[in-house]
Design a protein around this motif. Structure first.
Motif, mmCIF file in Angstrom:
data_model
loop_
_atom_site.group_PDB
_atom_site.id
_atom_site.type_symbol
_atom_site.label_atom_id
_atom_site.label_comp_id
_atom_site.label_asym_id
_atom_site.label_seq_id
_atom_site.Cartn_x
_atom_site.Cartn_y
_atom_site.Cartn_z
ATOM 1 N N ALA A 94 0.810 -1.222 0.000
ATOM 2 C CA ALA A 94 0.000 0.000 0.000
ATOM 3 C C ALA A 94 0.842 1.270 0.000
ATOM 4 O O ALA A 94 0.357 2.348 -0.360
ATOM 5 C CB ALA A 94 -0.944 0.000 1.196
ATOM 6 N N HIS A 95 2.100 1.173 0.405
ATOM 7 C CA HIS A 95 2.934 2.369 0.532
ATOM 8 C C HIS A 95 3.301 2.985 -0.816
ATOM 9 O O HIS A 95 3.665 4.157 -0.887
ATOM 10 C CB HIS A 95 4.209 2.045 1.313
ATOM 11 C CG HIS A 95 3.968 1.725 2.748
ATOM 12 N ND1 HIS A 95 4.938 1.210 3.592
ATOM 13 C CD2 HIS A 95 2.847 1.848 3.508
ATOM 14 C CE1 HIS A 95 4.428 1.022 4.788
ATOM 15 N NE2 HIS A 95 3.160 1.400 4.758
ATOM 16 N N ILE A 96 3.227 2.212 -1.893
ATOM 17 C CA ILE A 96 3.568 2.794 -3.193
ATOM 18 C C ILE A 96 2.556 3.876 -3.578
ATOM 19 O O ILE A 96 2.911 4.872 -4.214
ATOM 20 C CB ILE A 96 3.655 1.706 -4.293
ATOM 21 C CG1 ILE A 96 4.308 2.295 -5.549
ATOM 22 C CG2 ILE A 96 2.286 1.101 -4.604
ATOM 23 C CD1 ILE A 96 4.628 1.262 -6.617
ATOM 24 N N ALA A 97 1.294 3.713 -3.153
ATOM 25 C CA ALA A 97 0.279 4.736 -3.442
ATOM 26 C C ALA A 97 0.611 6.035 -2.716
ATOM 27 O O ALA A 97 0.361 7.132 -3.243
ATOM 28 C CB ALA A 97 -1.108 4.245 -3.041
ATOM 29 N N ASN A 98 1.175 5.936 -1.506
ATOM 30 C CA ASN A 98 1.588 7.138 -0.783
ATOM 31 C C ASN A 98 2.643 7.901 -1.570
ATOM 32 O O ASN A 98 2.622 9.131 -1.668
ATOM 33 C CB ASN A 98 2.165 6.773 0.594
ATOM 34 C CG ASN A 98 1.156 6.104 1.498
ATOM 35 O OD1 ASN A 98 -0.040 6.262 1.322
ATOM 36 N ND2 ASN A 98 1.638 5.342 2.466
ATOM 37 N N ALA A 99 3.596 7.146 -2.140
ATOM 38 C CA ALA A 99 4.667 7.770 -2.906
ATOM 39 C C ALA A 99 4.127 8.424 -4.179
ATOM 40 O O ALA A 99 4.576 9.510 -4.570
ATOM 41 C CB ALA A 99 5.723 6.729 -3.251
ATOM 42 N N VAL A 100 3.173 7.766 -4.827
ATOM 43 C CA VAL A 100 2.578 8.338 -6.036
ATOM 44 C C VAL A 100 1.866 9.647 -5.687
ATOM 45 O O VAL A 100 1.977 10.649 -6.414
ATOM 46 C CB VAL A 100 1.597 7.347 -6.694
ATOM 47 C CG1 VAL A 100 0.943 7.989 -7.921
ATOM 48 C CG2 VAL A 100 2.322 6.065 -7.104
ATOM 49 N N GLU A 101 1.134 9.646 -4.569
ATOM 50 C CA GLU A 101 0.456 10.875 -4.147
ATOM 51 C C GLU A 101 1.462 11.981 -3.850
ATOM 52 O O GLU A 101 1.252 13.146 -4.211
ATOM 53 C CB GLU A 101 -0.409 10.612 -2.913
ATOM 54 C CG GLU A 101 -1.180 11.862 -2.475
ATOM 55 C CD GLU A 101 -1.936 11.682 -1.173
ATOM 56 O OE1 GLU A 101 -3.059 12.194 -1.062
ATOM 57 O OE2 GLU A 101 -1.389 11.033 -0.252
ATOM 58 N N ASP A 102 2.569 11.628 -3.169
ATOM 59 C CA ASP A 102 3.605 12.622 -2.881
ATOM 60 C C ASP A 102 4.116 13.263 -4.175
ATOM 61 O O ASP A 102 4.291 14.485 -4.247
ATOM 62 C CB ASP A 102 4.774 11.973 -2.127
ATOM 63 C CG ASP A 102 4.474 11.721 -0.660
ATOM 64 O OD1 ASP A 102 3.548 12.371 -0.129
ATOM 65 O OD2 ASP A 102 5.156 10.882 -0.045
ATOM 66 N N PHE A 103 4.349 12.433 -5.173
ATOM 67 C CA PHE A 103 4.798 12.953 -6.463
ATOM 68 C C PHE A 103 3.721 13.850 -7.087
ATOM 69 O O PHE A 103 4.030 14.871 -7.719
ATOM 70 C CB PHE A 103 5.110 11.806 -7.428
ATOM 71 C CG PHE A 103 6.566 11.442 -7.502
ATOM 72 C CD1 PHE A 103 7.498 12.336 -8.013
ATOM 73 C CD2 PHE A 103 7.007 10.191 -7.078
ATOM 74 C CE1 PHE A 103 8.841 12.000 -8.102
ATOM 75 C CE2 PHE A 103 8.355 9.844 -7.165
ATOM 76 C CZ PHE A 103 9.274 10.743 -7.680
ATOM 77 N N GLY A 104 2.449 13.461 -6.921
ATOM 78 C CA GLY A 104 1.360 14.266 -7.458
ATOM 79 C C GLY A 104 1.330 15.657 -6.852
ATOM 80 O O GLY A 104 1.153 16.661 -7.559
ATOM 81 N N VAL A 105 1.517 15.722 -5.534
ATOM 82 C CA VAL A 105 1.543 17.024 -4.864
ATOM 83 C C VAL A 105 2.769 17.815 -5.312
ATOM 84 O O VAL A 105 2.689 19.027 -5.553
ATOM 85 C CB VAL A 105 1.535 16.849 -3.330
ATOM 86 C CG1 VAL A 105 1.672 18.212 -2.636
ATOM 87 C CG2 VAL A 105 0.241 16.176 -2.872
ATOM 88 N N ASP A 106 3.916 17.139 -5.408
ATOM 89 C CA ASP A 106 5.119 17.815 -5.898
ATOM 90 C C ASP A 106 4.869 18.433 -7.276
ATOM 91 O O ASP A 106 5.263 19.571 -7.543
ATOM 92 C CB ASP A 106 6.286 16.826 -6.005
ATOM 93 C CG ASP A 106 6.835 16.395 -4.651
ATOM 94 O OD1 ASP A 106 6.459 17.018 -3.641
ATOM 95 O OD2 ASP A 106 7.621 15.429 -4.618
ATOM 96 N N ALA A 107 4.212 17.672 -8.147
ATOM 97 C CA ALA A 107 3.928 18.173 -9.492
ATOM 98 C C ALA A 107 3.060 19.427 -9.432
ATOM 99 O O ALA A 107 3.303 20.398 -10.166
ATOM 100 C CB ALA A 107 3.243 17.091 -10.321
ATOM 101 N N MET A 108 2.064 19.408 -8.570
ATOM 102 C CA MET A 108 1.198 20.582 -8.434
ATOM 103 C C MET A 108 1.973 21.790 -7.907
ATOM 104 O O MET A 108 1.724 22.934 -8.320
ATOM 105 C CB MET A 108 0.020 20.262 -7.508
ATOM 106 C CG MET A 108 -1.017 19.344 -8.129
ATOM 107 S SD MET A 108 -1.780 20.113 -9.584
ATOM 108 C CE MET A 108 -2.732 18.745 -10.240
ATOM 109 N N MET A 109 2.928 21.548 -7.007
ATOM 110 C CA MET A 109 3.744 22.652 -6.488
ATOM 111 C C MET A 109 4.646 23.215 -7.587
ATOM 112 O O MET A 109 4.813 24.438 -7.695
ATOM 113 C CB MET A 109 4.560 22.186 -5.280
ATOM 114 C CG MET A 109 3.707 21.897 -4.058
ATOM 115 S SD MET A 109 4.610 21.663 -2.497
ATOM 116 C CE MET A 109 5.519 20.152 -2.849
ATOM 117 N N TYR A 110 5.206 22.327 -8.421
ATOM 118 C CA TYR A 110 6.059 22.810 -9.509
ATOM 119 C C TYR A 110 5.234 23.561 -10.551
ATOM 120 O O TYR A 110 5.717 24.539 -11.148
ATOM 121 C CB TYR A 110 6.798 21.641 -10.162
ATOM 122 C CG TYR A 110 7.849 21.020 -9.256
ATOM 123 C CD1 TYR A 110 8.681 21.811 -8.472
ATOM 124 C CD2 TYR A 110 8.006 19.629 -9.189
ATOM 125 C CE1 TYR A 110 9.640 21.247 -7.637
ATOM 126 C CE2 TYR A 110 8.961 19.057 -8.365
ATOM 127 C CZ TYR A 110 9.769 19.860 -7.591
ATOM 128 O OH TYR A 110 10.717 19.299 -6.763
#
Length: 275
Positions: A94-110
């Protein structure tokens, strides 16, 4: 709580791919949306999470599964991020979904950086948090994942009304509604506020008062805590009429509570102890 392997995989992957993701500029909006969609799919498909994190399965095989999942229409950066993640070790599937979400937020910040609205989004998220603080019934409805996601989004839009929030703020607020991920709604918004604060290289100072702080008060608090911490800070002004007066200031885990309610509670404890 993420295991050590998952924390390392998430952090190393994001650090290594950050320059590439940042360089996508306004394409990061598309990438962030794709990653949020994948997060939602993973959260609702345990078998897929296991297939993508199985250490005994060849990485090329996992990438093949990915290509079937996201198709040829996905942004190349989205595929690169996902390919990197499936090649790493995870404490739990289940932790891979956490990492994908983290990347999603990073993308929105960029994307916010590219659009020049990063500070605005940070402030708007704080405004949303403050607005919902004293609406427990509404928050309960936003948290209820037994209610269809569309109905919760409609409720959020009804609350926001004609508020002219930036598209990034609205998308993040919508993501928090669509996929609660076992978090309370305000908890997710606070998490996003903290991420934007760190992204801007600032510490988040949360100040709770009975009425909104004015510009001069925010400036004084910013100056005081910037000097105290020796680096820039961002004031997250939270309005809570129940505190009656005074201020509750939180810096990390440290809380200084000088509100009227806190003083009355202390007085009550003192009287009770002497009785």
């Amino acid at each position: 709580m993420r295991g050590e392997a998952s924390r390392i995989s998430d952090r190393v992957s994001r650090d290594e791919l950050a320059p590439k993701l940042r360089s996508t500029g306004k394409d990061a909006w598309r990438i962030g949306n794709e990653l949020f969609t994948i997060t939602n799919v993973l959260d609702h498909t345990v078998q897929l999470e296991r297939a993508l994190t199985d250490p005994s399965r060849p990485v090329d095989d996992k990438i093949g599964v990915l290509k079937e999942l996201i198709g040829a229409q996905a942004h190349p950066m989205t595929l690169e991020i996902m390919s990197d993640l499936v090649g790493r070790k995870w404490s739990r599937a289940a932790h891979i979904a956490n990492a994908v979400e983290d990347f999603g937020v990073d993308a929105m910040m960029y994307y916010a950086d590219a659009a020049g609205v990063t500070l605005r989004v940070s402030v708007e998220l704080a405004e949303l948090h403050s607005a919902l603080l004293n609406l427990p019934v509404l928050r309960s409805k936003l948290n209820d994942d037994s209610v269809p996601a569309k109905a919760r989004i409609d409720l959020l839009n009804a609350v926001l009304g004609k508020t002219e929030f930036n598209e990034v703020t609205l998308r993040l607020a919508e993501h928090a509604v669509c996929n609660p991920r076992n978090r309370r709604y305000l908890e997710t918004i606070q998490w996003l506020i903290n991420k934007f604060s760190r992204h801007m290289g600032e510490s988040m100072i949360t100040v709770t008062t009975a009425s909104p702080l004015n510009i001069d008060q925010i400036k004084r608090l910013t100056d005081v805590y910037s000097a105290k911490l020796d680096h820039p800070v961002h004031i997250n002004s939270v309005v809570d009429p129940t505190v009656l007066g005074g201020m509750r200031i939180q810096v990390g885990d440290e809380v200084t509570d000088n509100t009227v309610v806190a003083q009355l509670q202390q007085l009550h404890r003192t009287v009770k102890a002497k009785a």
